[in-house]
Design a protein around this motif. Structure first.
Motif, PDB file in Angstrom:
ATOM      1  N   HIS A  82       0.838  -1.199   0.000  1.00  0.00           N
ATOM      2  CA  HIS A  82       0.000   0.000   0.000  1.00  0.00           C
ATOM      3  C   HIS A  82       0.872   1.247   0.000  1.00  0.00           C
ATOM      4  O   HIS A  82       2.101   1.169  -0.037  1.00  0.00           O
TER       5      HIS A  82
ATOM      6  N   GLN B 170      -5.820   0.711  -6.975  1.00  0.00           N
ATOM      7  CA  GLN B 170      -6.260   1.799  -6.101  1.00  0.00           C
ATOM      8  C   GLN B 170      -5.080   2.577  -5.526  1.00  0.00           C
ATOM      9  O   GLN B 170      -5.160   3.796  -5.321  1.00  0.00           O
ATOM     10  N   GLU B 171      -3.989   1.889  -5.249  1.00  0.00           N
ATOM     11  CA  GLU B 171      -2.832   2.549  -4.625  1.00  0.00           C
ATOM     12  C   GLU B 171      -1.893   3.191  -5.639  1.00  0.00           C
ATOM     13  O   GLU B 171      -1.100   4.075  -5.293  1.00  0.00           O
TER      14      GLU B 171
ATOM     15  N   PRO C  15      -8.661  -4.304   1.876  1.00  0.00           N
ATOM     16  CA  PRO C  15      -8.873  -2.869   2.090  1.00  0.00           C
ATOM     17  C   PRO C  15      -9.318  -2.565   3.514  1.00  0.00           C
ATOM     18  O   PRO C  15      -9.819  -3.426   4.234  1.00  0.00           O
TER      19      PRO C  15
ATOM     20  N   THR D 175      -5.856   1.081   4.105  1.00  0.00           N
ATOM     21  CA  THR D 175      -5.972   2.018   2.980  1.00  0.00           C
ATOM     22  C   THR D 175      -6.936   1.374   1.980  1.00  0.00           C
ATOM     23  O   THR D 175      -7.198   0.172   2.058  1.00  0.00           O
ATOM     24  N   PRO D 176      -7.450   2.139   1.011  1.00  0.00           N
ATOM     25  CA  PRO D 176      -8.457   1.578   0.101  1.00  0.00           C
ATOM     26  C   PRO D 176      -7.969   0.402  -0.740  1.00  0.00           C
ATOM     27  O   PRO D 176      -8.745  -0.499  -1.057  1.00  0.00           O
ATOM     28  N   GLY D 177      -6.686   0.411  -1.126  1.00  0.00           N
ATOM     29  CA  GLY D 177      -6.180  -0.638  -1.999  1.00  0.00           C
ATOM     30  C   GLY D 177      -5.152  -1.533  -1.347  1.00  0.00           C
ATOM     31  O   GLY D 177      -4.333  -2.156  -2.035  1.00  0.00           O
ATOM     32  N   HIS D 178      -5.191  -1.632  -0.027  1.00  0.00           N
ATOM     33  CA  HIS D 178      -4.230  -2.451   0.709  1.00  0.00           C
ATOM     34  C   HIS D 178      -4.280  -3.903   0.241  1.00  0.00           C
ATOM     35  O   HIS D 178      -5.342  -4.475   0.037  1.00  0.00           O
TER      36      HIS D 178
ATOM     37  N   ASP E 125     -10.626   2.887   7.358  1.00  0.00           N
ATOM     38  CA  ASP E 125     -11.980   2.329   7.402  1.00  0.00           C
ATOM     39  C   ASP E 125     -11.942   1.039   8.224  1.00  0.00           C
ATOM     40  O   ASP E 125     -11.699  -0.045   7.685  1.00  0.00           O
TER      41      ASP E 125
ATOM     42  N   LEU F 212     -14.369  -1.918   7.220  1.00  0.00           N
ATOM     43  CA  LEU F 212     -13.869  -2.602   6.030  1.00  0.00           C
ATOM     44  C   LEU F 212     -12.650  -3.453   6.372  1.00  0.00           C
ATOM     45  O   LEU F 212     -12.484  -4.573   5.865  1.00  0.00           O
TER      46      LEU F 212
END
Length: 252
Positions: free
Chosen positions: A72, A99-100, A171, A174-177, A211, A214
């Motif tokens: 990430h 995403q990342e 995710p 982070t969103p694209g972890h 998040d 999530l």
């Protein structure tokens, strides 16, 4: 001492530096076979020499790295990659999630480096820190390192490297972890999706996770794996009944 699984050629690295007046140890991962040398995450800015020291016991140099997988965008995961790329005669392939990618490449500012975060970090710098170090630190926050991403990798993809590495979208932090599962050794490389704290397997740091609901769903996903060991970027190795520990995290 670095922990090693000789049979599967997967090694947990210990990289330590003084950060904000305290010793911070992170655990990138080295995976290799006769044809590939993979580094998972690249530490803070300024740590490339420490990576050289950590790789040396395995007869590996930064020049030998064929692939870098970035889990990430956070500064302590992407930080030394530009310096490593500069050292490499044949730059490694850099892999990350879609995403990342724009954050790693500098198209967008890292999500956790907000003006408020920079002000908070400045306030936390010990008074006895030299002014030159302070200014260099703040400059790095405002202008984080960036690197091209050679290839986007996806959830469920099985990378045909070192016996097989499964890509798992996790995710939350982070969103694209991403997390990774090294199939031959049944080792889960959790990055920041999990931590080891006082010998216990824990979820991600709530203060650093964007998040949490999530992130909890991502742990449920990891619990479905039959992992024998987990390497967490913060906290290191966990081997004690991994599946049960993950189920307890879900139920707790």
């Amino acid at each position: 001492m670095n922990q090693t699984n000789h049979a599967s050629h997967i090694h947990m690295l210990n990289i330590s530096s003084i950060v904000m007046g305290k010793t911070d140890t992170i655990h990138p991962v080295l995976i290799h076979d006769s044809g590939h040398v993979i580094l998972v995450d690249t530490g803070y800015p300024g740590q490339s020499s420490k990576f050289s020291e950590a790789l040396a016991p395995y007869g590996i140099d930064i020049q030998d790295i064929t692939h870098v997988i970035l889990t990430h965008q956070d500064l302590d995961h992407i930080g030394s990659l530009p310096a490593m790329l500069e050292q490499a005669e044949h730059p490694p392939e850099v892999l990350a999630s879609a995403q990342e990618k724009p954050y790693i490449e500098g198209e967008r500012m890292l999500l956790k480096i907000t003006p408020e975060a920079i002000r908070a970090a400045e306030a936390m710098i010990p008074a006895d820190v030299p002014e030159a170090w302070k200014q260099a630190f703040l400059s790095t926050l405002k202008n984080p390192p960036q690197s091209p991403v050679s290839r986007v990798i996806h959830d469920g993809e099985l990378l045909p490297l070192c016996g097989g590495i499964q890509v798992i979208a996790t995710p939350g932090h982070t969103p694209g972890h991403l997390s990774l599962f090294h199939v031959p050794s049944r080792t889960l490389i959790a990055a920041d999706a999990l931590r080891v704290v006082d010998g216990r397997l824990c979820g991600p740091d709530p203060e650093q996770t964007l998040d949490m609901p999530l992130a909890a769903e991502s742990i449920r996903k990891l619990a479905a794996l039959d992992a024998e060991a987990v390497i967490c970027y913060h906290g290191g190795m966990y081997r004690n009944q991994v599946s049960q520990a993950l189920r307890e995290l879900i139920s707790g």
